[in-house]
Design a protein around this motif. Structure first.
Motif, PDB file in Angstrom:
ATOM      1  N   SER A   4       0.850  -1.197   0.000  1.00 38.73           N
ATOM      2  CA  SER A   4       0.000   0.000   0.000  1.00 38.73           C
ATOM      3  C   SER A   4       0.882   1.241   0.000  1.00 38.73           C
ATOM      4  O   SER A   4       1.970   1.243   0.584  1.00 38.73           O
ATOM      5  CB  SER A   4      -0.887   0.027   1.249  1.00 38.73           C
ATOM      6  N   GLY A   5       0.406   2.281  -0.640  1.00 38.77           N
ATOM      7  CA  GLY A   5       1.146   3.535  -0.653  1.00 38.77           C
ATOM      8  C   GLY A   5       0.232   4.701  -0.935  1.00 38.77           C
ATOM      9  O   GLY A   5      -0.905   4.532  -1.379  1.00 38.77           O
ATOM     10  N   PHE A   6       0.746   5.903  -0.664  1.00 38.40           N
ATOM     11  CA  PHE A   6      -0.025   7.115  -0.933  1.00 38.40           C
ATOM     12  C   PHE A   6       0.908   8.236  -1.364  1.00 38.40           C
ATOM     13  O   PHE A   6       2.108   8.213  -1.081  1.00 38.40           O
ATOM     14  CB  PHE A   6      -0.842   7.546   0.293  1.00 38.40           C
ATOM     15  N   GLY A   7       0.327   9.200  -2.057  1.00 39.75           N
ATOM     16  CA  GLY A   7       1.056  10.401  -2.448  1.00 39.75           C
ATOM     17  C   GLY A   7       0.091  11.547  -2.628  1.00 39.75           C
ATOM     18  O   GLY A   7      -1.027  11.363  -3.116  1.00 39.75           O
ATOM     19  N   GLU A  20       1.155  21.222   3.618  1.00 41.60           N
ATOM     20  CA  GLU A  20       0.591  22.508   4.020  1.00 41.60           C
ATOM     21  C   GLU A  20      -0.065  23.248   2.852  1.00 41.60           C
ATOM     22  O   GLU A  20      -0.300  24.445   2.950  1.00 41.60           O
ATOM     23  CB  GLU A  20       1.683  23.373   4.659  1.00 41.60           C
ATOM     24  N   ALA A  21      -0.362  22.554   1.758  1.00 43.55           N
ATOM     25  CA  ALA A  21      -0.989  23.180   0.589  1.00 43.55           C
ATOM     26  C   ALA A  21      -2.512  23.177   0.724  1.00 43.55           C
ATOM     27  O   ALA A  21      -3.094  22.208   1.215  1.00 43.55           O
ATOM     28  CB  ALA A  21      -0.584  22.448  -0.683  1.00 43.55           C
ATOM     29  N   ASP A  22      -3.130  24.255   0.289  1.00 48.30           N
ATOM     30  CA  ASP A  22      -4.589  24.309   0.247  1.00 48.30           C
ATOM     31  C   ASP A  22      -5.121  23.345  -0.813  1.00 48.30           C
ATOM     32  O   ASP A  22      -4.513  23.170  -1.870  1.00 48.30           O
ATOM     33  CB  ASP A  22      -5.064  25.721  -0.102  1.00 48.30           C
ATOM     34  N   ASN A  23      -6.256  22.741  -0.519  1.00 49.79           N
ATOM     35  CA  ASN A  23      -7.000  21.899  -1.466  1.00 49.79           C
ATOM     36  C   ASN A  23      -6.173  20.749  -2.035  1.00 49.79           C
ATOM     37  O   ASN A  23      -6.374  20.341  -3.180  1.00 49.79           O
ATOM     38  CB  ASN A  23      -7.593  22.755  -2.592  1.00 49.79           C
ATOM     39  N   VAL A  24      -5.275  20.217  -1.229  1.00 53.11           N
ATOM     40  CA  VAL A  24      -4.452  19.099  -1.674  1.00 53.11           C
ATOM     41  C   VAL A  24      -5.305  17.839  -1.804  1.00 53.11           C
ATOM     42  O   VAL A  24      -6.327  17.690  -1.115  1.00 53.11           O
ATOM     43  CB  VAL A  24      -3.250  18.876  -0.722  1.00 53.11           C
ATOM     44  N   ASN A  25      -4.894  16.949  -2.695  1.00 51.50           N
ATOM     45  CA  ASN A  25      -5.593  15.691  -2.938  1.00 51.50           C
ATOM     46  C   ASN A  25      -4.657  14.531  -2.625  1.00 51.50           C
ATOM     47  O   ASN A  25      -3.449  14.721  -2.483  1.00 51.50           O
ATOM     48  CB  ASN A  25      -6.056  15.630  -4.385  1.00 51.50           C
ATOM     49  N   LEU A  26      -5.210  13.328  -2.518  1.00 56.10           N
ATOM     50  CA  LEU A  26      -4.432  12.158  -2.133  1.00 56.10           C
ATOM     51  C   LEU A  26      -4.730  10.994  -3.059  1.00 56.10           C
ATOM     52  O   LEU A  26      -5.889  10.667  -3.303  1.00 56.10           O
ATOM     53  CB  LEU A  26      -4.776  11.761  -0.685  1.00 56.10           C
ATOM     54  N   ALA A  27      -3.654  10.369  -3.583  1.00 60.89           N
ATOM     55  CA  ALA A  27      -3.774   9.157  -4.399  1.00 60.89           C
ATOM     56  C   ALA A  27      -3.287   7.985  -3.570  1.00 60.89           C
ATOM     57  O   ALA A  27      -2.187   8.030  -3.019  1.00 60.89           O
ATOM     58  CB  ALA A  27      -2.948   9.284  -5.674  1.00 60.89           C
ATOM     59  N   ILE A  28      -4.103   6.938  -3.466  1.00 61.74           N
ATOM     60  CA  ILE A  28      -3.758   5.733  -2.711  1.00 61.74           C
ATOM     61  C   ILE A  28      -3.669   4.585  -3.711  1.00 61.74           C
ATOM     62  O   ILE A  28      -4.570   4.397  -4.540  1.00 61.74           O
ATOM     63  CB  ILE A  28      -4.801   5.441  -1.632  1.00 61.74           C
ATOM     64  N   THR A  29      -2.560   3.820  -3.616  1.00 59.12           N
ATOM     65  CA  THR A  29      -2.323   2.712  -4.539  1.00 59.12           C
ATOM     66  C   THR A  29      -2.114   1.433  -3.765  1.00 59.12           C
ATOM     67  O   THR A  29      -1.412   1.412  -2.763  1.00 59.12           O
ATOM     68  CB  THR A  29      -1.089   3.001  -5.428  1.00 59.12           C
ATOM     69  N   PHE A  30      -2.712   0.363  -4.258  1.00 60.64           N
ATOM     70  CA  PHE A  30      -2.531  -0.969  -3.693  1.00 60.64           C
ATOM     71  C   PHE A  30      -1.822  -1.855  -4.710  1.00 60.64           C
ATOM     72  O   PHE A  30      -2.170  -1.827  -5.881  1.00 60.64           O
ATOM     73  CB  PHE A  30      -3.878  -1.583  -3.307  1.00 60.64           C
ATOM     74  N   CYS A  31      -0.830  -2.621  -4.257  1.00 61.60           N
ATOM     75  CA  CYS A  31      -0.077  -3.570  -5.096  1.00 61.60           C
ATOM     76  C   CYS A  31       0.634  -2.888  -6.256  1.00 61.60           C
ATOM     77  O   CYS A  31       0.461  -3.251  -7.405  1.00 61.60           O
ATOM     78  CB  CYS A  31      -0.976  -4.691  -5.612  1.00 61.60           C
ATOM     79  N   ASP A  32       1.481  -1.938  -5.952  1.00 62.63           N
ATOM     80  CA  ASP A  32       2.271  -1.290  -7.003  1.00 62.63           C
ATOM     81  C   ASP A  32       3.736  -1.511  -6.789  1.00 62.63           C
ATOM     82  O   ASP A  32       4.279  -1.490  -5.763  1.00 62.63           O
ATOM     83  CB  ASP A  32       1.980   0.208  -7.053  1.00 62.63           C
TER      84      ASP A  32
END
Length: 157
Positions: A109-112, A145-157
């Protein structure tokens, strides 16, 4: 009268531009399972599709439901996140990976973050995942600390 109408239109545009929004997306490369996003109060927010909130996302938990995970990702690798615009230094978004019991490594699992703090995140590729919390006193919280930031989550990469 014209000044009042112009002022109202300007105030509406400023409010629209300043509105807080965050999106969490999922990529599942495992060939099995269902990406699941649960709110702090236990409501299921997504089962794989992108989730967008018009405002902060506080204390959400994401995991790949493979049949053995509890509602809060128990028995599985979980990504914990709060996405919010900072109101003071250090009060923005924060995300981590937890393997604190009753959580356990289940899938890579990972995120960015994206649309702010791009390239900042964490990957967990094994049960000895460096950076993941294995008890409440260790692990890495990845902040943005950025406004309106988004998050991508990946499984099995």
């Amino acid at each position: 009268m014209q000044f009042t109408a112009s002022f109202s239109i300007l105030a509406s545009l400023v409010a629209f531009v300043a509105a807080e929004t965050h999106t969490i997306t999922f990529t599942n490369n495992c060939g099995r399972g269902t990406p699941t996003l649960v709110s702090q109060d236990g409501a299921i927010l997504s089962t794989g599709g992108a989730f967008t909130a018009d405002g902060p996302i506080i204390g959400a938990i994401a995991y790949l439901q493979t049949g053995g995970c509890g509602l809060n990702g128990d028995s599985c690798t979980a990504v914990e996140t709060t996405l919010q615009n900072p109101t003071s230094p250090g009060a923005g978004s924060a995300t981590d990976i937890t393997l604190i019991p009753d959580h356990a490594f289940s899938v890579t699992s990972g995120f960015g973050y994206f649309d702010g703090c791009d390239g900042t995140g964490l990957d967990c590729t094994s049960a000895s995942c460096p950076g993941a919390f294995t008890d409440p006193t260790n692990g890495d919280i990845v902040s943005c600390e950025a406004d309106n930031v988004n998050l991508a989550i990946t499984f099995c990469d």
